[in-house]
Scaffold this active site. Sequence first.
Site, PDB file in Angstrom:
ATOM      1  CD  GLU A 150      -1.839   2.275   0.542  1.00  0.00           C
ATOM      2  OE1 GLU A 150      -1.629   2.786  -0.735  1.00  0.00           O
ATOM      3  OE2 GLU A 150      -2.647   3.014   1.436  1.00  0.00           O
ATOM      4  CG  HIS A 160      -4.748   7.533   4.330  1.00  0.00           C
ATOM      5  ND1 HIS A 160      -5.943   8.172   5.141  1.00  0.00           N
ATOM      6  CD2 HIS A 160      -5.536   6.751   3.671  1.00  0.00           C
ATOM      7  CE1 HIS A 160      -6.910   7.586   4.937  1.00  0.00           C
ATOM      8  NE2 HIS A 160      -6.915   6.698   3.888  1.00  0.00           N
ATOM      9  CD  GLU A 178      -4.925   8.064  -0.968  1.00  0.00           C
ATOM     10  OE1 GLU A 178      -4.365   7.906   0.189  1.00  0.00           O
ATOM     11  OE2 GLU A 178      -5.650   6.763  -1.163  1.00  0.00           O
TER      12      GLU A 178
END
Length: 389
Positions: free
Chosen positions: A240, A316, A336
């Site tokens: 990432e 995110h 996430e």
Amino acid sequence: MKITDVRARVYEWRGHTVQPQPHFCTNAVDVLRTSGDRMNSFRFHSWTVVEVETDEGLIGLGNVALAPSVAKQIVERYLAPLVIGHDPFDYEFLWQRMYRSTHAWGRKGVGMAAISAVDLAIWDLMGKAVNKPVFKLLGGRVKDKIRCYASKLYAGPIDEMQAEAQRYVDEGFDAMKMRFGYGPADGPAGMRENLKRVEAVREVIGYDRDLMLECYMGWDLDYARRMLPKLEQFEPRWLEEPVIADDIDGYAALSRMTSIPISGGEHEFTSYGFRQLLDKEAVAVIQYDTNRVGGITAARKINALAEVYGVPVIPHAGQMHNYHLTMSSLASPMAEYFPKHDVEVGNELFYYIFNGDPKAEGGWLDLDEDVPGLGLTLSDEHLDDFCIA
Ligand SMILES: O=C(O)[C@H](O)[C@H](O)[C@@H](O)CO
Ligand SMILES: [Mg+2]
């Protein structure tokens, strides 16, 4: 129904904060080799809450964590006058009006983050007006529950990282993300420190669980090129933000050279930004944050793009504004998930400001069909630890 008022307040955390360890997370400032806490500008210790009120007494809640005090000013001075007096259900018109009116300075960064916060509040309002959760306005339930990955594992002593990874295994997570603590400034010894920690976490979780690796823009193209072959043995689910967000060609070069999926997008904005990432085949996983990218009005367009390009969307941060997009899109296989803990970097501060974020059970979470809007309310549990203005 008409919007009658827009208010923005900054929640500034003044409570206990865990001090950062050296080398706990690489970031974009590292290559400057400055002294002190180089992660300082990437803290989320303040958060702006936006309230949009209507003539029917409904109040929609939005939020923004990028440059919160500036975002507050943008909302109050530039965006509020553009939406007051209008029907929140004209959300596409209102989004375009905010986007085009601030286009000279607001199409990326804090301008778009502020637009996102107003847009989130508008979608919250629409859900409340029709007594439906937002995901039901976006396409409904396309999955029974949302698989999520535990996201913390900042770099530190190996035994502590292994104990933390074991805790996530014991809690039922079959996926987790760790942060690298070393980058180009730390040379070959830093590479070894990075690799030791990936190997150590793999020792704990095995290879039947996904392990994501986070660079948080702290490497550069040369360093990432040298690290990728060394990482392939650990079969990461993705690597990432190996380079800064503007280096889209760097992302594309790395994507071409490795079998490891390269992910990014939490610092990209609007469907135009993601069209570039997709057309250049820069990322194999899209990670926008709906409170930055342009709100739900922009995120749903990106989900549609991602679906036809065959690129998964794993936003995110988790948090309710993202969960609704994941629940309602075939393009979004998982979320996430930040565990709740003492305030450190600040991703976890969301839990101290809002009630309503679902708790993951066994690595999965669900959204309540009977809670309208985004499903968030303001918490009064930690007010003494905030300065609100
Ligand atoms: O992917 C993430 O969770 C972000 O990059 C984090 O918010 C950031 O704090 C780095 O860990
Ligand atoms: Mg990240």
